[in-house]
Write a protein that holds these residues in place. Sequence first.
Motif, mmCIF file in Angstrom:
data_model
loop_
_atom_site.group_PDB
_atom_site.id
_atom_site.type_symbol
_atom_site.label_atom_id
_atom_site.label_comp_id
_atom_site.label_asym_id
_atom_site.label_seq_id
_atom_site.Cartn_x
_atom_site.Cartn_y
_atom_site.Cartn_z
ATOM 1 N N LEU A 54 4.181 -9.920 -0.407
ATOM 2 C CA LEU A 54 3.159 -8.881 -0.509
ATOM 3 C C LEU A 54 2.715 -8.764 -1.955
ATOM 4 C CD1 LEU A 54 4.848 -6.036 1.611
ATOM 5 C CD2 LEU A 54 3.419 -7.910 2.426
ATOM 6 N N LYS A 55 1.423 -8.729 -2.166
ATOM 7 C CA LYS A 55 0.880 -8.551 -3.504
ATOM 8 C C LYS A 55 -0.012 -7.312 -3.508
ATOM 9 C CE LYS A 55 -2.290 -10.556 -6.883
ATOM 10 N NZ LYS A 55 -3.223 -11.672 -7.168
ATOM 11 N N ASP A 56 0.349 -6.361 -4.319
ATOM 12 C CA ASP A 56 -0.449 -5.132 -4.410
ATOM 13 C C ASP A 56 -1.752 -5.412 -5.156
ATOM 14 O OD1 ASP A 56 -1.144 -2.347 -4.427
ATOM 15 O OD2 ASP A 56 -0.535 -2.332 -6.541
ATOM 16 N N ALA A 57 -2.860 -5.037 -4.528
ATOM 17 C CA ALA A 57 -4.167 -5.227 -5.165
ATOM 18 C C ALA A 57 -4.937 -3.915 -5.232
ATOM 19 C CB ALA A 57 -4.979 -6.272 -4.403
ATOM 20 N N GLY A 58 -4.208 -2.797 -5.122
ATOM 21 C CA GLY A 58 -4.853 -1.487 -5.187
ATOM 22 C C GLY A 58 -4.362 -0.511 -4.141
ATOM 23 N N LEU A 99 -1.255 0.672 -3.507
ATOM 24 C CA LEU A 99 -0.335 1.689 -4.020
ATOM 25 C C LEU A 99 -1.069 2.735 -4.850
ATOM 26 C CD1 LEU A 99 2.725 -0.543 -5.006
ATOM 27 C CD2 LEU A 99 2.275 0.674 -2.868
ATOM 28 N N GLU A 100 -2.067 2.287 -5.585
ATOM 29 C CA GLU A 100 -2.895 3.239 -6.352
ATOM 30 C C GLU A 100 -3.642 4.179 -5.422
ATOM 31 O OE1 GLU A 100 -6.719 3.172 -9.408
ATOM 32 O OE2 GLU A 100 -5.550 1.339 -9.071
ATOM 33 N N LEU A 101 -4.112 3.621 -4.292
ATOM 34 C CA LEU A 101 -4.808 4.447 -3.299
ATOM 35 C C LEU A 101 -3.869 5.482 -2.709
ATOM 36 C CD1 LEU A 101 -7.193 5.094 -1.404
ATOM 37 C CD2 LEU A 101 -6.397 3.222 0.059
ATOM 38 N N ILE A 102 -2.634 5.072 -2.362
ATOM 39 C CA ILE A 102 -1.659 6.000 -1.792
ATOM 40 C C ILE A 102 -1.308 7.098 -2.786
ATOM 41 C CG2 ILE A 102 0.708 6.198 -0.942
ATOM 42 C CD1 ILE A 102 0.397 3.385 0.199
ATOM 43 N N THR A 103 -1.133 6.710 -4.040
ATOM 44 C CA THR A 103 -0.816 7.693 -5.077
ATOM 45 C C THR A 103 -1.968 8.674 -5.266
ATOM 46 O OG1 THR A 103 0.593 6.091 -6.215
ATOM 47 C CG2 THR A 103 -0.173 7.986 -7.493
ATOM 48 N N ARG A 104 -3.189 8.142 -5.234
ATOM 49 C CA ARG A 104 -4.367 9.020 -5.402
ATOM 50 C C ARG A 104 -4.472 10.029 -4.268
ATOM 51 N NH1 ARG A 104 -9.377 8.299 -3.403
ATOM 52 N NH2 ARG A 104 -9.038 6.086 -2.949
ATOM 53 N N LEU A 105 -4.096 9.612 -3.068
ATOM 54 C CA LEU A 105 -4.230 10.486 -1.908
ATOM 55 C C LEU A 105 -3.061 11.455 -1.775
ATOM 56 C CD1 LEU A 105 -5.517 7.911 0.743
ATOM 57 C CD2 LEU A 105 -6.854 9.669 -0.431
ATOM 58 N N GLN A 106 -1.840 10.968 -2.080
ATOM 59 C CA GLN A 106 -0.659 11.776 -1.794
ATOM 60 C C GLN A 106 0.134 12.172 -3.031
ATOM 61 O OE1 GLN A 106 1.639 9.653 1.116
ATOM 62 N NE2 GLN A 106 0.057 9.793 2.680
ATOM 63 N N GLY A 107 -0.165 11.534 -4.167
ATOM 64 C CA GLY A 107 0.538 11.868 -5.396
ATOM 65 C C GLY A 107 1.840 11.105 -5.544
ATOM 66 N N ALA A 133 11.118 -0.842 -6.598
ATOM 67 C CA ALA A 133 10.343 -1.312 -7.748
ATOM 68 C C ALA A 133 8.917 -1.637 -7.347
ATOM 69 C CB ALA A 133 11.021 -2.546 -8.346
ATOM 70 N N PHE A 134 8.740 -2.206 -6.170
ATOM 71 C CA PHE A 134 7.391 -2.543 -5.701
ATOM 72 C C PHE A 134 6.570 -1.278 -5.453
ATOM 73 C CE2 PHE A 134 4.511 -3.346 -2.076
ATOM 74 C CZ PHE A 134 3.682 -4.295 -2.665
ATOM 75 N N LEU A 135 7.185 -0.265 -4.827
ATOM 76 C CA LEU A 135 6.457 0.968 -4.528
ATOM 77 C C LEU A 135 6.080 1.733 -5.792
ATOM 78 C CD1 LEU A 135 8.496 2.242 -1.436
ATOM 79 C CD2 LEU A 135 6.217 1.207 -1.438
ATOM 80 N N LYS A 136 6.867 1.565 -6.864
ATOM 81 C CA LYS A 136 6.586 2.278 -8.108
ATOM 82 C C LYS A 136 5.701 1.484 -9.065
ATOM 83 C CE LYS A 136 10.633 5.300 -8.420
ATOM 84 N NZ LYS A 136 11.827 5.664 -9.219
ATOM 85 N N GLN A 137 5.893 0.158 -9.096
ATOM 86 C CA GLN A 137 5.231 -0.660 -10.109
ATOM 87 C C GLN A 137 4.166 -1.596 -9.559
ATOM 88 O OE1 GLN A 137 8.379 -2.760 -12.151
ATOM 89 N NE2 GLN A 137 9.709 -0.964 -12.152
ATOM 90 N N GLY A 138 4.100 -1.749 -8.248
ATOM 91 C CA GLY A 138 3.174 -2.737 -7.695
ATOM 92 C C GLY A 138 3.701 -4.133 -7.903
ATOM 93 N N GLY A 139 2.812 -5.085 -8.197
ATOM 94 C CA GLY A 139 3.233 -6.467 -8.410
ATOM 95 C C GLY A 139 3.431 -7.196 -7.097
ATOM 96 N N ARG A 140 4.520 -7.991 -7.004
ATOM 97 C CA ARG A 140 4.798 -8.811 -5.823
ATOM 98 C C ARG A 140 6.170 -8.470 -5.255
ATOM 99 N NH1 ARG A 140 1.689 -13.738 -5.589
ATOM 100 N NH2 ARG A 140 0.314 -13.942 -7.392
ATOM 101 N N LEU A 141 6.226 -8.387 -3.931
ATOM 102 C CA LEU A 141 7.491 -8.211 -3.224
ATOM 103 C C LEU A 141 7.665 -9.410 -2.301
ATOM 104 C CD1 LEU A 141 9.943 -6.392 -2.504
ATOM 105 C CD2 LEU A 141 8.535 -5.448 -0.652
#
Length: 403
Positions: A310-314, A316-324, A356-364
């Motif tokens: 899995l590669k985060d491309a935005g 996690l940022e969307l989830i953080t923006r919506l839910q904090g 680490a993936f949920l906090k920092q993004g990147g690759r899992l």
Amino acid sequence: MICRRPISDAAEKLVLAAGLIASAVWLGTAMPAMAKTSVWLDETTEIRYSSGWYRANGSDGDFIDINISDVDIYERGQQRGYIEKLVLKTDGIGEDIVAIETALLKNFTYSTDKGETLAIGHVSGKHLVVADDYRMEEYRERHSGQSPLRSMAEIKNIQFYSENEHVEFQISSISLDGLLAPAEFDALPDNSRSEISLNGLVLRQIPGDRSLSEIDAFFAVLGSDQLALDINMNFESTKKADALKLQGIMSLSASNLMDIEADFTLDFTKHEYQALDQIVKFYLETQTPKAEEAVSLALLSSVSGFSVELKDAGLLELITRLQGNQATDITIMILQMSLNEMLPRHALAIGTPIEAFLKQGGRLQMRTDIAPRLSPTEMLALQFDPERIIDRIKLQFTHSRQN
């Protein structure tokens, strides 16, 4: 004496020419255009075509054979669509169609009375099997004998627009190139590649005045007026002596969200391949839960490895923006508690990369190494012991911040 005959002849010719022109104009306006051939598909749907042939009622044989051009589509007497060219030839007719031998569609458009419009630029296909029983094998043998037979299809420039929903849907291309695998192991080619792809899928919101809908809510959450997807699946098989290896790679890319890539490897002996064919045939004939379980066990026992990345491309940022950030912390806490309860020996090794993936993004990445392969007996023995399964397949999770 003045000679007037030449003038008289010229005048007569002019009058005659004028008369011919007038007659031609009258004929062109007074005579109706050449009528199109009409065919009723059901009680409400009619097509009218200018040229070609339409054999689809079984009177000419157990097949459909259509080759028509300049086709108008009518629904309840009102023209709804148009096709520049339509070619369709099948093996079988009605509910007994075994396969589409040949298909071609050029410049198709159709509109409904609800403000929906569908347009397709090009469709082509060969040997697209519909039957899911013994007739598929008979069709393959009839058309290729012991040689490989491939299913191929291509669809280009798909557009759908909904006026009421203010949504536009586009696909650049869909393609299929796949081997129709024979039941006999010895008839398999030494090497073969198959591919299924969907490129340039775009779901776009069109501005306009209307009441809010689920589509509007989706784009509001997304924070964008469009979503783009690309999906590709590639398969490669290699046969050596009495062993067959099948490798597959599947990828999905969602713009501004996430990229997913998965791969797997299946290994069969000659006996296992032909046994699987018999099990699948039995399942297709009976459709029983036990037969379905037998197919699943046979496939799982052939897996020698798989991985997912899995590669985060935005996203996690969307989830953080919506839910904090607090929502992410709660998710991590619940995940760790569940892992500690279910997999105490592996909780740290699995939970740390996911956190680490949920906090920092990147690759899992999740990887396995299943050697030797799991037998059906071993899978049944381990099904209630997840930690031993993890040990057996050497399951590993890793995280990387690098994109």
